[in-house]
Structure formats: C-alpha cells, structure tokens
Design a protein around this motif. Sequence first.
Motif, PDB file in Angstrom:
ATOM      1  N   CYS A  44      18.265 -47.211 -41.390  1.00  0.00           N
ATOM      2  CA  CYS A  44      17.291 -47.516 -40.240  1.00  0.00           C
ATOM      3  C   CYS A  44      18.023 -47.379 -39.142  1.00  0.00           C
ATOM      4  CB  CYS A  44      17.201 -49.484 -41.102  1.00  0.00           C
ATOM      5  SG  CYS A  44      19.336 -49.648 -40.745  1.00  0.00           S
ATOM      6  N   ALA A  45      17.159 -48.055 -37.767  1.00  0.00           N
ATOM      7  CA  ALA A  45      17.709 -48.382 -37.117  1.00  0.00           C
ATOM      8  C   ALA A  45      18.301 -49.439 -36.965  1.00  0.00           C
ATOM      9  CB  ALA A  45      16.097 -48.289 -35.728  1.00  0.00           C
ATOM     10  N   ASP A  79      12.856 -48.248 -42.283  1.00  0.00           N
ATOM     11  CA  ASP A  79      12.353 -49.084 -41.453  1.00  0.00           C
ATOM     12  C   ASP A  79      11.030 -50.016 -42.116  1.00  0.00           C
ATOM     13  OD1 ASP A  79      14.482 -50.252 -39.700  1.00  0.00           O
ATOM     14  OD2 ASP A  79      14.555 -48.232 -38.621  1.00  0.00           O
ATOM     15  N   PHE A  84       9.507 -53.645 -42.500  1.00  0.00           N
ATOM     16  CA  PHE A  84       9.526 -54.744 -41.501  1.00  0.00           C
ATOM     17  C   PHE A  84       8.296 -54.668 -40.956  1.00  0.00           C
ATOM     18  CE2 PHE A  84      14.130 -53.754 -41.915  1.00  0.00           C
ATOM     19  CZ  PHE A  84      14.514 -54.588 -42.578  1.00  0.00           C
ATOM     20  N   GLU A 104       6.099 -56.899 -39.999  1.00  0.00           N
ATOM     21  CA  GLU A 104       5.475 -57.713 -38.726  1.00  0.00           C
ATOM     22  C   GLU A 104       5.344 -56.557 -37.171  1.00  0.00           C
ATOM     23  OE1 GLU A 104       8.573 -59.700 -36.630  1.00  0.00           O
ATOM     24  OE2 GLU A 104       6.890 -61.310 -36.798  1.00  0.00           O
ATOM     25  N   ASP A 105       6.237 -55.959 -37.669  1.00  0.00           N
ATOM     26  CA  ASP A 105       6.107 -54.874 -36.036  1.00  0.00           C
ATOM     27  C   ASP A 105       5.463 -53.300 -35.582  1.00  0.00           C
ATOM     28  OD1 ASP A 105       8.941 -55.709 -36.093  1.00  0.00           O
ATOM     29  OD2 ASP A 105       9.390 -54.288 -36.262  1.00  0.00           O
ATOM     30  N   ARG A 119       9.649 -44.734 -35.658  1.00  0.00           N
ATOM     31  CA  ARG A 119       8.926 -46.281 -36.509  1.00  0.00           C
ATOM     32  C   ARG A 119       7.671 -45.665 -35.967  1.00  0.00           C
ATOM     33  NH1 ARG A 119      10.753 -51.690 -37.369  1.00  0.00           N
ATOM     34  NH2 ARG A 119       9.274 -51.574 -38.078  1.00  0.00           N
ATOM     35  N   GLY A 153       7.249 -57.690 -33.241  1.00  0.00           N
ATOM     36  CA  GLY A 153       8.988 -58.871 -33.360  1.00  0.00           C
ATOM     37  C   GLY A 153       9.273 -59.417 -31.874  1.00  0.00           C
ATOM     38  N   ARG A 186      11.784 -52.052 -27.307  1.00  0.00           N
ATOM     39  CA  ARG A 186      10.994 -51.686 -27.792  1.00  0.00           C
ATOM     40  C   ARG A 186       9.651 -51.899 -26.665  1.00  0.00           C
ATOM     41  NH1 ARG A 186      13.084 -51.570 -32.857  1.00  0.00           N
ATOM     42  NH2 ARG A 186      15.087 -50.671 -32.835  1.00  0.00           N
ATOM     43  N   LEU A 199      16.537 -57.728 -30.226  1.00  0.00           N
ATOM     44  CA  LEU A 199      16.186 -57.352 -30.456  1.00  0.00           C
ATOM     45  C   LEU A 199      14.654 -57.097 -30.115  1.00  0.00           C
ATOM     46  CD1 LEU A 199      15.792 -54.207 -31.619  1.00  0.00           C
ATOM     47  CD2 LEU A 199      15.066 -54.827 -34.024  1.00  0.00           C
ATOM     48  N   HIS A 200      14.298 -58.416 -30.889  1.00  0.00           N
ATOM     49  CA  HIS A 200      13.251 -58.934 -30.599  1.00  0.00           C
ATOM     50  C   HIS A 200      12.896 -59.936 -29.598  1.00  0.00           C
ATOM     51  CE1 HIS A 200      12.094 -55.501 -33.434  1.00  0.00           C
ATOM     52  NE2 HIS A 200      11.209 -55.838 -32.399  1.00  0.00           N
ATOM     53  N   ALA A 228      19.989 -54.732 -41.508  1.00  0.00           N
ATOM     54  CA  ALA A 228      19.102 -53.492 -40.872  1.00  0.00           C
ATOM     55  C   ALA A 228      18.640 -54.079 -39.947  1.00  0.00           C
ATOM     56  CB  ALA A 228      18.448 -53.252 -42.410  1.00  0.00           C
ATOM     57  N   GLU A 229      19.046 -55.241 -38.987  1.00  0.00           N
ATOM     58  CA  GLU A 229      18.981 -56.141 -38.232  1.00  0.00           C
ATOM     59  C   GLU A 229      17.011 -56.753 -38.266  1.00  0.00           C
ATOM     60  OE1 GLU A 229      19.503 -53.444 -35.241  1.00  0.00           O
ATOM     61  OE2 GLU A 229      19.739 -55.110 -34.022  1.00  0.00           O
ATOM     62  N   GLY A 230      16.738 -56.594 -39.900  1.00  0.00           N
ATOM     63  CA  GLY A 230      15.647 -57.738 -40.069  1.00  0.00           C
ATOM     64  C   GLY A 230      15.922 -59.134 -40.438  1.00  0.00           C
ATOM     65  N   CYS A 270      10.183 -60.332 -40.323  1.00  0.00           N
ATOM     66  CA  CYS A 270       9.854 -58.570 -40.092  1.00  0.00           C
ATOM     67  C   CYS A 270       8.934 -58.746 -40.890  1.00  0.00           C
ATOM     68  CB  CYS A 270      10.733 -58.313 -39.839  1.00  0.00           C
ATOM     69  SG  CYS A 270      12.358 -59.175 -39.180  1.00  0.00           S
TER      70      CYS A 270
HETATM   71  C1  CIR Z   1      14.233 -51.321 -35.998  1.00  0.00           C
HETATM   72  O1  CIR Z   1      15.548 -51.473 -35.945  1.00  0.00           O
HETATM   73  O2  CIR Z   1      13.468 -51.560 -35.884  1.00  0.00           O
HETATM   74  C2  CIR Z   1      15.045 -52.414 -37.646  1.00  0.00           C
HETATM   75  N1  CIR Z   1      16.104 -51.904 -38.169  1.00  0.00           N
HETATM   76  C3  CIR Z   1      14.107 -53.960 -37.580  1.00  0.00           C
HETATM   77  C4  CIR Z   1      13.799 -54.442 -37.349  1.00  0.00           C
HETATM   78  C5  CIR Z   1      13.368 -55.836 -37.737  1.00  0.00           C
HETATM   79  N2  CIR Z   1      12.084 -56.380 -37.297  1.00  0.00           N
HETATM   80  C6  CIR Z   1      11.223 -57.336 -36.468  1.00  0.00           C
HETATM   81  O3  CIR Z   1      12.406 -57.745 -35.738  1.00  0.00           O
HETATM   82  N3  CIR Z   1      10.133 -57.785 -36.086  1.00  0.00           N
END
Ligand code: CIR
Length: 256
Positions: A18-19, A62, A65, A67-68, A87, A116, A132, A161-162, A243-245, A249
């Motif tokens: 994952c990113a 990823d 997730f 939602e993105d 992604r 996100g 992003r 991140l978001h 995975a930063e979720g 997400c």
């Molecule tokens: C990323 O870096 O895109 C994914 N590893 C985590 C995305 C999480 N998405 C979110 O918070 N909406």
Amino acid sequence: MQMLTAITREISPAIARCALTHIERQPIDYELACAQHRAYVQCLNHLGCEVVTLPAEPDLPDSVFVEDAAIVLDEVAIITRPGHEMRRSETPSIEEALQPYRPIERIDAPATLDGGDVLIVGRTIYVGLSQRTNEAGLADLHRILAPHGYTIRGLPIDACLHLKSACTHVGRKTLLINRQWVDAGAFAGLDLLDINEDEPDAANALPIGDAIVYPAAFTKTRRCLEDKGFKVVPVDLSELAKAEGAVTCCSLIFRS
Ligand code: CIR
C-alpha cells in the motif's frame, strides 16, 4: 425509513504494498485485516445499510479504501482522479458499481482529488488541498457541484494524509477535529469537538443514522463523544490503520 447503500471492497492480497505517506511500513496480518473488515461490513449492515461488496483487486493494494475513488451526493456521483498514480486504476470498477444509482461525472486530468479530502456538511463541501488533491481538483468539483447549489471551500492540509484525517462531521453541526492538522478557523458556524491529544488519529469517524462507527483504539476520544451524547459503535480496524486507512475510507455510503 431512509434506505442507505454502502459500497465496500474486499481487501487486496497486495495490501502490504500500500501507499504510505505519514507512517512507517509495518507488517499487516492479512487474515486479521480481512476478519476486521468483515466485522466492519457487518456493522454497516446492522446499522441499516444495504452493503454491496466488490471482489478484491489482486493488483491494486489500496483498493479497499473505496472512499477515495468517488464522491456520492443525492444528485450525482463524481468519479475522482486519485492523487497517487498507483491508485488511479481503482476508479473504473467503482464507476461501474455506482452507475445504477446516480448520474456520473468525472474529475479530469490534470486535476487530482481523493474522496478522503472531501468533507460534506449540508450544502457546504470542504476540500483539503493536500498531497492528493490539487487546485484543479477543487475547480472541477466546483464546476460540477455549484449548479446543484453546493458551496465549495478549499483549505490547505499538509500534516496528515487527507482532510478527513483531521476532521469529520459527526452530526448535529458538530465536527470532530484535530486542530493540530487543520485550521479550525475554516469552520465558522459549526460546533467543534476536540479529539483527545493523546490520540492524534482519532478525528476520523463515520456517522450512520444516529450512531457513529468509530475505531476501538481511541478510547479517550470515544469518551468525549459519549459525554456529548453521541452513540458510538466501536470497530477494530488496527490492521488497515497500518495502511493509513480508517473508518470513513472503507465505504461509500449514500441514500438510495
Ligand atoms: C493511501 O495512501 O492512499 C492509502 N494507503 C490510504 C488511503 C486512506 N484513505 C482515506 O483516508 N480516505
């Protein structure tokens, strides 16, 4: 009763690739991650969502997730152009899944936008300008949504991140917020509920009906929510957190 649909996707077996932007890579227990994700899906179902679960994408780390990949409003579904190049292949299957429910619009190059970064509070939509999501993404969203009567407001995000890592709408004009990560001044007219400072990642919460789906890990902030009368339904997403979720997400939830 209001019917809700939730689109989710099973976790890719490639999730270990994952990113990552703000955290160090750690081993992810894939079986445990899948069990936690199944419990999350069940929770959405118990809260009244009709859940559509897409099959895992073996080559898209990823893709859980979801939602993105899209923003779904009553009037339209907007297919995003995710900011991380890896992604971008996640969106065609999400478009296909949303097709039966809404007219489709798209964010086009050079614009980038991750779901996100999009926080919807009534007719106002806050958009995080992050690694992003760029200014062209903000402009595209304005082009698509201003005719439907939405006001779009951009705000810079760089410590996380978001935008929705820093704040989410938990209902009744209230935002759950980490003020270290977003300028609270952007939210005049809304009530702000601070996360507990020991739990910086605690601002991501998912309201469904009168309940809030919320990470089990953040017990101190959970107490703040409960003290304000919010009903919290804890879910354990410890593996996807690596995975930063977080809770928003993993689903796209909309009226159906
Ligand atoms: C990323 O870096 O895109 C994914 N590893 C985590 C995305 C999480 N998405 C979110 O918070 N909406």
